[in-house]
Design an enzyme around this catalytic site. Structure first.
Site, PDB file in Angstrom:
ATOM      1  N   HIS A 151      33.957  -4.132 -45.931  1.00  0.00           N
ATOM      2  CA  HIS A 151      33.371  -3.027 -46.690  1.00  0.00           C
ATOM      3  C   HIS A 151      34.008  -2.910 -48.068  1.00  0.00           C
ATOM      4  O   HIS A 151      35.057  -3.478 -48.323  1.00  0.00           O
ATOM      5  CB  HIS A 151      33.509  -1.696 -45.934  1.00  0.00           C
ATOM      6  CG  HIS A 151      34.927  -1.248 -45.707  1.00  0.00           C
ATOM      7  ND1 HIS A 151      35.624  -1.536 -44.556  1.00  0.00           N
ATOM      8  CD2 HIS A 151      35.774  -0.521 -46.481  1.00  0.00           C
ATOM      9  CE1 HIS A 151      36.838  -1.006 -44.626  1.00  0.00           C
ATOM     10  NE2 HIS A 151      36.971  -0.378 -45.789  1.00  0.00           N
TER      11      HIS A 151
ATOM     12  N   HIS B 260      38.784   0.319 -53.188  1.00  0.00           N
ATOM     13  CA  HIS B 260      39.403  -0.836 -52.539  1.00  0.00           C
ATOM     14  C   HIS B 260      38.312  -1.732 -51.964  1.00  0.00           C
ATOM     15  O   HIS B 260      37.157  -1.324 -51.853  1.00  0.00           O
ATOM     16  CB  HIS B 260      40.383  -0.398 -51.433  1.00  0.00           C
ATOM     17  CG  HIS B 260      39.753   0.300 -50.263  1.00  0.00           C
ATOM     18  ND1 HIS B 260      39.571   1.656 -50.216  1.00  0.00           N
ATOM     19  CD2 HIS B 260      39.256  -0.186 -49.098  1.00  0.00           C
ATOM     20  CE1 HIS B 260      38.995   1.985 -49.061  1.00  0.00           C
ATOM     21  NE2 HIS B 260      38.793   0.881 -48.364  1.00  0.00           N
TER      22      HIS B 260
ATOM     23  N   GLU C 111      42.421  -3.976 -48.677  1.00  0.00           N
ATOM     24  CA  GLU C 111      42.626  -3.573 -47.289  1.00  0.00           C
ATOM     25  C   GLU C 111      42.324  -4.786 -46.413  1.00  0.00           C
ATOM     26  O   GLU C 111      41.330  -5.479 -46.641  1.00  0.00           O
ATOM     27  CB  GLU C 111      41.680  -2.412 -46.941  1.00  0.00           C
ATOM     28  CG  GLU C 111      41.768  -1.939 -45.496  1.00  0.00           C
ATOM     29  CD  GLU C 111      40.792  -0.795 -45.182  1.00  0.00           C
ATOM     30  OE1 GLU C 111      39.901  -0.506 -46.003  1.00  0.00           O
ATOM     31  OE2 GLU C 111      40.940  -0.203 -44.096  1.00  0.00           O
TER      32      GLU C 111
HETATM   33 CO    CO Z   1      38.509   0.938 -46.235  1.00  0.00          CO
END
Ligand code: CO
Length: 138
Positions: free
Chosen positions: A7, A80, A129
């Site tokens: 994502h 992110h 991440e």
């Molecule tokens: Co995230």
């Protein structure tokens, strides 16, 4: 070692406003209910795309790291990106061995699986991440 893009995290001062944008302007049709993720100090709302997700994040309160981020970026923005990895502990150790700063210990992320964050100073300016994908996903 990185797998697929899971994502893109987008910080917003209002998940409701952002949902209107993704639904009404961009035409997203599958938008999940928002939920609190106190461990990271945020509300989270996933917008499903054919090949990925957008993770809308809004601060739970003023102590949230995302609240500080929004002070610098009041309209919100890309916060992110998240890549999948098979083993979060192995990924954390490899990042450290390669000189990249891992922020804190592995913790449970918005998908209910372990995640780490890698400092943007070591990632070309991008907060990265890394997450283990949910088990048993098709
Ligand atoms: Co995230």
């Amino acid at each position: 070692m990185i797998g697929r893009l899971n994502h893109v995290g987008v910080a917003t001062p209002s998940i409701e406003d952002s949902v209107r944008l993704y639904r009404d302007v961009l035409g997203a049709t599958k938008i999940h209910d928002k939920f609190a993720l106190p461990a990271q100090g945020v509300w989270v709302c996933f917008v499903d795309l054919p090949n990925s997700q957008i993770e809308l994040i809004e601060p739970l309160d003023e102590t949230s790291p995302v609240a500080a981020w929004l002070k610098k970026n009041p309209r919100g923005g890309q916060h992110h990106i998240c890549f999948e990895v098979e083993d979060i502990q192995a990924a954390a150790e490899e990042m450290k061995l390669k000189g990249a700063q891992v922020l804190g210990e592995p913790r449970i992320g918005a998908h209910g699986t372990p995640v780490i964050f890698v400092h943007p100073k070591d990632m070309g300016g991008v907060l990265v991440e890394l997450m283990e994908p949910p088990r048993g996903r098709s």
